[in-house]
Enzyme design. Sequence first.
Site, mmCIF file in Angstrom:
data_model
loop_
_atom_site.group_PDB
_atom_site.id
_atom_site.type_symbol
_atom_site.label_atom_id
_atom_site.label_comp_id
_atom_site.label_asym_id
_atom_site.label_seq_id
_atom_site.Cartn_x
_atom_site.Cartn_y
_atom_site.Cartn_z
ATOM 1 N N ARG A 16 -30.534 5.893 -54.310
ATOM 2 C CA ARG A 16 -30.524 6.668 -52.989
ATOM 3 C C ARG A 16 -30.108 8.227 -53.229
ATOM 4 N NH1 ARG A 16 -29.055 5.314 -47.653
ATOM 5 N NH2 ARG A 16 -27.672 6.718 -46.451
ATOM 6 N N HIS B 240 -37.836 6.364 -46.479
ATOM 7 C CA HIS B 240 -36.693 5.323 -46.258
ATOM 8 C C HIS B 240 -37.504 4.090 -46.019
ATOM 9 C CE1 HIS B 240 -32.925 3.604 -45.628
ATOM 10 N NE2 HIS B 240 -32.518 4.272 -44.794
ATOM 11 N N GLN C 179 -35.597 1.008 -44.903
ATOM 12 C CA GLN C 179 -35.207 0.968 -43.514
ATOM 13 C C GLN C 179 -36.516 0.304 -42.573
ATOM 14 O OE1 GLN C 179 -32.202 1.608 -41.497
ATOM 15 N NE2 GLN C 179 -33.391 0.716 -40.046
ATOM 16 N N ASP D 161 -33.530 9.056 -34.446
ATOM 17 C CA ASP D 161 -32.703 9.082 -35.302
ATOM 18 C C ASP D 161 -31.934 10.257 -35.374
ATOM 19 O OD1 ASP D 161 -31.359 8.542 -37.863
ATOM 20 O OD2 ASP D 161 -33.144 9.380 -39.111
ATOM 21 N N CYS E 164 -31.593 3.952 -36.639
ATOM 22 C CA CYS E 164 -31.429 3.447 -38.053
ATOM 23 C C CYS E 164 -29.847 3.601 -38.323
ATOM 24 C CB CYS E 164 -32.478 3.769 -38.978
ATOM 25 S SG CYS E 164 -32.046 5.859 -39.273
ATOM 26 N N ARG F 44 -31.485 -5.389 -42.394
ATOM 27 C CA ARG F 44 -31.307 -4.628 -43.644
ATOM 28 C C ARG F 44 -31.180 -5.341 -44.847
ATOM 29 N NH1 ARG F 44 -30.493 1.095 -44.298
ATOM 30 N NH2 ARG F 44 -30.835 0.723 -46.349
#
Length: 305
Positions: free
Chosen positions: A103, A130, A133, A224, A263, A291
């Site tokens: 990440r 991402h 996600q 988001d 998310c 997830r």
Amino acid sequence: MPKDFLTLADWTAEALGEILARAQVLRSLHRSGERPQTLQGRTLAMYFEKPSLRTHVTFEAGMEQLGGHAVLLRPEQVGIGTRETPRDVALNLSRWVDVIMARTFSHALIEQLAEEASIPIINGLTDLLHPCQAMADLQTIAAIMDPAEAKIAYVGDGNNVAHSLMLLCAVMGMQICIAAPEGHQPAVQIQRKAEKIAAETGATIQVVEDPATAVADVDFIYTDTWTSMGQEDEAEWRRQVFAPYQVNAKLVELAPKAWLMHCLPAHRGEEITGDLLDGDRSLVYEQAENRLHAQKAIVEHLLLA
């Protein structure tokens, strides 16, 4: 099959469909209390340059639940670019563990790790993409309707989440319209890539400025945070720029049957009002739960397929 899970653009609809199907099985098994030990003896190294709740817990818990193990690596501990080169880190980890999840801020860094490592690299989030996600989002949508029939609107900043949603829809032949202000729309190279894929899959990819145009009669409205990690100094300015893009009761009236997605983490009262985030049409905690299962399926696919 790609060695790594860096971008959904590398994958076919068939392969992503297999991962989705396995994720749904894993969710069902998990809820019944079953823990298939498919990754017994396998180790995941998790490298974090950014803070994390969902990515950290779901990858570590997922490995443990499937019989494997996860090792947490922090940037000050590893020192990529200071103590060690990306090449040396990748080559060392390739001899010790079975898969790496990173990440990072820079997407170029995760690409370099993938190039040097002999084991799979999973993109746990970069400033550009991402994909994990997006796979959890696909699983969430699939539980409600056939994704091929879903109409999705994304409202807000054209960020890494928007990029991966765009690529997901392109690969899977889905429909998405992204509403973002000028100067904050998805990166041109990502949009062009999505449109190129969409030309082959029949997907519909649109980018507009007007939120009302994007959300009219859609099945899912996604938003988001307006200020991503690393942009904190721009927070107040961004609140002003994105104020017309808030997902609120007035906007949702244009799609009264739409499910709401985010998310997380969310800033209640900014990109979405708290009543909608916590309301009956909100899917945010389903996304968060998925997830765990989507990532289990991704790791299994990379190591066992």
